[in-house]
Design an enzyme around this catalytic site. Sequence first.
Site, PDB file in Angstrom:
ATOM      1  N   GLY A 108      -2.498  -7.309   8.792  1.00 40.94           N
ATOM      2  CA  GLY A 108      -2.271  -7.937  10.093  1.00 40.94           C
ATOM      3  C   GLY A 108      -1.297  -9.093  10.002  1.00 40.94           C
ATOM      4  O   GLY A 108      -1.459  -9.996   9.168  1.00 40.94           O
ATOM      5  N   HIS A 162      17.109 -40.839  20.826  1.00 44.68           N
ATOM      6  CA  HIS A 162      17.906 -40.431  19.667  1.00 44.68           C
ATOM      7  C   HIS A 162      17.529 -41.295  18.456  1.00 44.68           C
ATOM      8  O   HIS A 162      17.362 -42.497  18.613  1.00 44.68           O
ATOM      9  CB  HIS A 162      19.392 -40.623  19.962  1.00 44.68           C
TER      10      HIS A 162
END
Length: 476
Positions: free
Chosen positions: A191, A455
Site C-alpha cells: 500500500g 520575506h
Amino acid sequence: MSEFDVVVIGAGPGGYIAAIRAAQLGFKVACIDAGKNKKGDKPALGGTCLNVGCIPSKALLQSSEEFHKASHELEDHGISIDKVKIDIPKMIARKDAIVTKLTSGVGFLFKKNKVENIHGHASFKGKDGEWYQIEVTDDKNSSEVKAKNVIIATGSKPRQFPSVEIDNVNILDNVGALDLEAVPKKLGMIGSGVIGLEMSSVWNRLGSEVTILEALPTFLPMADQQIAKEAFKIFTKNQKLDIKLGAKVLEVHSKGKQVKVKYELDGKTEEVTFDKLIIAIGRVPNTENLNLDAVGVTQDDRGFIEVDENCSTKVENIWAIGDVVRGPMLAHKASEEGVAVAERIAGQKPHVNLDIMPSILYTTPEIAWVGKTEEQLKEAGVKYKKGTSSFAPNGRALAMGAAQGTVKVLADEKTDRILGVHMIGPMVSELLAEAVEALEFSASSEDIARIVHAHPTLSEVIHEASLAVDKRALNG
Ligand SMILES: Cc1cc2nc3c(=O)[nH]c(=O)nc-3n(C[C@H](O)[C@H](O)[C@H](O)COP(=O)(O)OP(=O)(O)OC[C@H]3O[C@@H](n4cnc5c(N)ncnc54)[C@H](O)[C@@H]3O)c2cc1C
C-alpha cells in the site's frame, strides 16, 4: 443507572471533541471509550489518532528526519558528526511519552469540562421512552447508561488483507509499524497511501531498504497528478524507495524471521523476501459489537453508518461522526463534525464543508492540498487558470537546505476564485492553512497576490504561484 443528555461512544478526535463541545453548551455529557494503552493495562483516551495514528507517526517521522539530517545533511552546513547512531528503543520511548502526555491530557479536559469519563465497550440495548439504553462492558463488569442523544464516534480499524494474519511481529499493521524494536534490513510495504508512505519514510530514513507494492497503476490518485509525479520522482530517485505500481500481491507467507511475498507485475509473477512486512491497505469503519440493530441505525454496503450532511442517522437523536461515516478519514474532519453535531443538538445551525478539507502527507518533502485537483476540474468541465511556483529559488527554503518542490494555485477562468491549492515542499503542512482560509473565504488568486507575505518565508512561494495565475510572477 446514569442518565445523560448526550452520550458519546468513542473518545477519538471526533468523540472527545464532541463531548467537550456538548458540555460547553450546558448538556450533561458522558463519553464511553474502550481504548487501552500500549501495555493494555490502563484506559487510554484519544482513539486511533493519539494512540496509534497521527501523533505517534509524526513523532517517529520527526525522530527519523533528525537522524537523516545528522547523518546526511549537516555536513553541508559545515557541521561534522563522527558517528551518528540511532537508539531505536529510546526513539520509541520518546514517541510513547508524547502519546501518554496527550492521552492523559484528554482525561484532564474531560474533568475540566465536567464530561463523565466511562471506560468500557458500549453497545445499544434499545429505547425506553425518550431514553436510549446503552450497555457498557468493562472486562467482566457491565452497567447501563441512558441518553437522550447519542453520538457514535467509534472510528476505524485497519483493512485486513484476505487470508493474511497480522502477528505484529513479522507482519504488521499500523500498530506494529510504530513499535519496531530494530531497523529491519529489508522492509516490505503493501500500500502506497498516506500511512504506507509515512511509515516507509520513517524506516527508509533510518536505513531500511524499502519496497512498496501498490496494486493501483497510479501513484497517489487522490492528489493532483503534477504534484504526485514530482513526489514519485523524489521518493524513487532521490530517496531510493522502490515503489512498484500495479503490483498485485498474490500470497504472503511468514516463516521464521522472514516474510515471503508473491506478487504479479506486468503479467509476471515475482517473489521477494522481507525481514518485516507492513500492511497499509486502508481502513474500514469500526462498528464491532455496537448492536446498531437494537435501535435501527443503518450501515451502507461498505459498513459506514449512514448519515445525512448533518451527521444525523436515520434514527432520531442518534448521530455519527468521524471515520465511522462517509468522507475523508482524517482527525480534523472527525473533530469538526463533533463540534457541529454538539451544536446541532443545542439547536444551532453549524456546517462542515467536506469540499474544503485539508489533506497532508508528512513525507519529505511534505505534500499538502485543499480543494479540487486539475484532474477533477477537467472531469467536471470547469474552465480554470493555473499558476505554479517552485521552492528552488526561495531564499528561506535554500537557507533550510530544502529548496525542492512546487506550489500550484488553480483559479476559475472567469471569476478568479481559487478552486484548489496543491503543494509539495518544505513545511507545506503549515503553509496549507493560508490556502484553506482562502478557499473558505472564497478568495481570488488576486487576493493572495495582493496580500503582503513576509520575506524571507516559505509562504512567498504561495504568493508567487498566485501571481503566476495572472502571468505576473516576479521571482520565477
Ligand atoms: C498511522 C496513522 C496515521 C494517521 N495520521 C493522520 C494524520 O496525520 N492526520 C489526520 O488527520 N489523520 C490521520 N490519521 C487518521 C486519524 O487517526 C483518524 O481519522 C481519526 O483518528 C478518526 O477519529 P475518530 O474519532 O473518528 O475515531 P478514532 O480515533 O478511531 O477513535 C475511536 C475510539 O472509539 C473507541 N471505540 C470503538 N468502538 C467502541 C465501542 N463500541 N465502545 C466504546 N468505545 C469504542 C475506540 O477504542 C477509539 O478509542 C492517521 C491514522 C493512522 C492509522
